[in-house]
Design an enzyme around this catalytic site. Structure first.
Site, short mmCIF file in Angstrom:
data_model
loop_
_atom_site.label_atom_id
_atom_site.label_comp_id
_atom_site.label_asym_id
_atom_site.label_seq_id
_atom_site.Cartn_x
_atom_site.Cartn_y
_atom_site.Cartn_z
N ASP A 204 12.11 6.81 -0.58
CA ASP A 204 10.95 5.93 -0.49
C ASP A 204 11.24 4.66 -1.52
OD1 ASP A 204 8.68 4.62 0.62
OD2 ASP A 204 7.25 6.50 0.20
C1 BGC Z 1 5.71 3.94 2.05
C2 BGC Z 1 6.79 4.38 3.20
C3 BGC Z 1 7.26 3.49 4.05
C4 BGC Z 1 8.03 2.48 3.02
C5 BGC Z 1 8.74 1.44 3.88
C6 BGC Z 1 6.68 2.78 1.24
O1 BGC Z 1 5.48 2.22 0.34
O2 BGC Z 1 5.64 5.16 1.31
O3 BGC Z 1 5.85 5.30 3.97
O4 BGC Z 1 8.08 3.87 4.91
O5 BGC Z 1 7.34 1.85 1.99
O6 BGC Z 1 7.75 0.44 4.15
#
Ligand code: BGC
Length: 760
Positions: free
Chosen positions: A293
């Site tokens: 993530d």
């Molecule tokens: C989130 C994810 C997301 C990623 C990309 C993160 O802050 O937890 O769910 O896919 O950002 O935007």
């Protein structure tokens, strides 16, 4: 395509032509370009020609931004082979332009994987995932994901960070909106449906989009419902509750996984080898790739799990994170870690191969550029499916005296509340691309579709959900004069749920409670519609309303869907995908709990009935709250319709089963109401005594059944006994012999049951 070609930077230098090829595995240097070759051969051939820098570049994912500076920066970075994937690419033109740089200006022409959070629609926005789960309809959910992929791929996006399949049992957590609720079985089915929808039937089709099962794993159990917080999930709970939807995604062919932000019992998910490698690859045989993530590898320093980014890169990589999103610790530290023997070359090759495999599988080497027509966005077919999903996701929580649907002779209604005409907020959380100009609100739909026959008086009362200015409430109340019914749309703005938007209080925000109270006092039939990203504690508003429809942010077509429900063109059929607490202090509250030592029986003494200076009592007492009793406001699986469903004649084909048997259970379902309606019949079981304690009820099947007024049907379930398996005392998954109960009914509180046994 003209605007796309115009974005190409003239004169950027072509690099690396002189780099020497060091053996090409089996075959000619061009073998990997040959689409007729098997994927593994192509991977091997390409890998054998890559330099260490090129390999490390593939492990790096970066977020793009808009403008000329970004264009120049990323052109350089991609030409230099430093990037394997981009997210947040601002437009189709940029996507195509960057892909051309990767294909034409790098030595080996390795395409980029262009990714984005396409969570519940791209342009045509479907209900938030929690609302989609409320449909209990995997067909419309799969169709929603397919539509999202078709629209997103028309802008060059071939990888989405969805489905989000975190089991969530705490509505304080804002991200409950993004998942499918509290139940393992329902979430697993939705997980499969979404993966199939995003990825389509043929991965090489230009409209297919790689899915990403996230957040791996346990993130939904964030302590106290606060985002980015720790979790404490022991292995058995992990295996029985949190992992199954992810295993289902793997079985459905999900190409990628995302490691989550949380540390579970002290180990951050992005550094958890047990989960990312031993379980995901070892036990499930996953051969796609894992992305971290956002910055979650680097954030292992914040967790206090790593001293610095170099250690974070080492721990993340060695645990099994193949591609790093955004923090850049791999690209900076990997060579040194390799020199120091802290990571090894074979592992780098494995990770690069995992990423290349996905790129080959998606056909990106053979068809890297956009080939889906732009016109797919917001096309009629997509809007119709979004409307169907919004209809099916609405949950009728109360309908006293059959206030809904409004009668045909309704002449005048008051439409009020801050979400009656909130085109932005109606779309819900995680919408980057849907345009509010395309949202059809309830006000729009009532005026457009019912306005000829019914006078729609619109007086919002409040400007937005958090509005505390009560001046408009009096205007709404006086506008209620002379109307046949009031429709009040309250709830949450989209920004109050989703990532980083958690709440400690689940009551209606702003002066909405006062609005409903004042409207209720008018004595007019009051229909309250709640649009929200989570279950709210709405007991008071429920009591004050004659009818209540709960619509998790319903998306682009929420207005027409709700209008048809209000006027009875459609009957509600959604069911709660998550327990609705009566009070926030009950949280976490979910139906599939263990019994505990002294289960509540429903006749407990509540706070006002306790004698003053009463003596200490514990014997004979049970597990409940003095001030909130035991039960929730609504159990999991609950939802009414305009029909009137009842269940009887539950029968099983046998009373004792062997472990490889299939249980056939049937029940008579009758609609004694005046309207045709759809019921979601649900099958639950309880395993009475196990090597470890078992939940009091577990959903094991559901069927959607549509019946005309007065019609009855036999609903039959075939449940393999193997579906009763769980991880018991010895941490292996198996069915344990013993006594069980099976229920079939309209929600998790159902009581029509039959006993059965399983023998060895
Ligand atoms: C989130 C994810 C997301 C990623 C990309 C993160 O802050 O937890 O769910 O896919 O950002 O935007």
């Amino acid at each position: 395509m003209n605007s796309i070609t115009r974005l190409m930077l003239a004169g950027a230098s072509v690099i690396g032509i002189t780099a020497l090829l060091t053996g090409c595995g089996n075959g000619s240097p061009d073998l990997y370009k040959d689409a007729s070759q098997p994927v593994e051969k192509r991977v091997e051939n390409l890998l054998s020609q890559m330099t260490l820098d090129e390999k490390i570049g593939q492990l790096n994912q970066r977020s793009m931004w808009d403008g000329d500076e970004a264009l120049a920066h990323f052109t350089q970075e991609i030409s230099d082979g430093n990037i394997g994937s981009l997210l947040n690419v601002p437009s189709a033109a940029f996507a195509d332009s960057m892909q051309r740089v990767a294909m034409e200006r790098t030595r080996l022409g390795i395409p980029l994987l262009i990714s984005r959070d396409v969570i519940h629609g791209y342009k045509t926005i479907f209900p938030i995932p929690l609302g989609q789960a409320a449909t209990f309809d995997t067909t419309i959910v799969e169709q929603g994901a397919r539509i999202a992929a078709v629209e997103a791929s028309s802008d060059g996006i071939r990888w989405t960070f969805a489905p989000m399949i975190d089991i969530a049992r705490d509505p304080r957590w804002g991200r409950i909106a993004e998942g499918c609720g509290e139940d393992v079985y329902l979430t697993s089915l939705m997980s499969r449906a979404m993966v199939k929808g995003f990825q389509g039937d043929d991965l090489t089709d230009p409209t297919s989009m790689a899915a990403c099962a996230k957040h791996f794993v346990g993130y939904g159990a964030s302590e106290s419902g606060r985002d980015y917080n720790s979790t404490f999930i022991p292995e058995r709970l992990l295996r029985n509750i949190y992992l199954p939807p992810f295993e289902e995604a793997c079985k459905a062919g999900c190409l990628t996984y995302m490691s989550s932000f949380n540390d579970n019992d002290g180990v951050p998910a992005s550094g958890n080898k047990f989960v990312l490698t031993d379980i995901l690859r070892g036990e499930w045989g996953f051969n796609g790739f894992v992305v971290s993530d956002w910055a979650s590898v680097g954030e292992m320093v914040n967790h206090g799990f790593c001293a610095d980014y170099k250690e974070a890169a080492m721990k993340g990589f060695n645990a099994g994170v193949d591609m790093e999103m955004e923090s850049g610790t791999y690209i900076t530290n990997m060579k040194q870690l390799l020199d120091e023997g802290k990571i090894d070359m074979a592992a780098i090759d494995r990770s690069v191969a995992n990423i290349l495999r996905v790129k080959f599988m998606l056909g990106l080497f053979d068809n890297p550029y956009i080939s889906t027509p732009q016109e797919v966005k917001y096309c009629d077919e997509h809007l119709a499916a979004a409307k169907e999903a919004a209809i099916k996701s609405a949950i009728l929580l109360k309908n006293d005296k059959d206030v809904l649907p409004l009668p045909a002779d309704t002449k005048r209604i008051l439409l009020t509340g801050p979400l009656a005409h909130a085109p932005h907020d109606q779309m819900g959380t995680w919408v980057f691309d849907g345009e509010k100009e395309r949202t059809v609100t309830l006000l729009d739909a009532l005026r457009n579709e019912y306005g000829n026959d019914v006078t729609i008086v619109y007086e919002p009362g409040l400007g937005y959900s958090r509005d505390k200015n009560e001046a408009g409430i009096a205007r709404a109340v006086s506008a209620a004069r002379g109307v046949d019914a009031i429709i009040a749309v309250v709830g949450e703005e989209s920004i109050l749920s989703g990532e980083a938007h958690c709440l400690a209080d689940l009551n209606l925000v702003g002066a909405q409670g006062k609005l409903i109270e004042a409207l209720s006092r008018t004595g007019k039939p009051l229909v309250t519609i709640v649009m929200a990203g989570r279950p709210l504690t709405i007991k008071k508003q429920l009591d004050e309303s004659d009818a209540m429809l709960y619509s998790f942010h319903p998306g682009t077509m929420g207005g027409p869907a709700l209008a048809d429900l209000i006027f009875g063109k459609e009957s509600p059929c959604g069911k709660t995908p998550v327990t609705f607490p009566a009070a926030v202090g009950q949280v976490p509250i979910y139906y599939s709990k263990n019994a505990g030592s002294r289960p509540a029986h429903g006749t407990e003494t509540l706070i006002d009935d306790i004698p003053q200076e009463g003596g200490q009592t514990s014997l004979g007492n049970t597990s409940y709250w003095l001030d909130a009793g035991f039960g929730p406001l609504f159990p999991f699986g609950y939802g009414l319709s305009y029909g009137n469903f009842s269940y009887d004649n539950l029968s099983l084909d046998k009373t004792t089963y062997k472990k490889d048997d299939v249980i056939t259970a049937s029940v008579t379902l009758t609609n004694s109401g005046k309207h045709k309606a759809t019921e979601v019949s649900q099958l639950y079981i309880r395993d009475h005594a196990g090597s470890v304690t078992r939940p009091v009820k577990e959903l094991k099947g559901f069927e959607r059944v549509t019946l005309a007024p007065g019609e009855s049907a036999t609903v039959t379930f075939n449940l393999p006994v193997s579906d009763l398996a769980f991880y018991g005392a010895d941490m292996t998954k198996k069915v344990e012999a013993g006594d069980f109960t099976l229920w079939i009914g309209g929600d998790s509180d159902c009581n029509l049951s039959a006993p059965f046994s399983v023998t060895d």
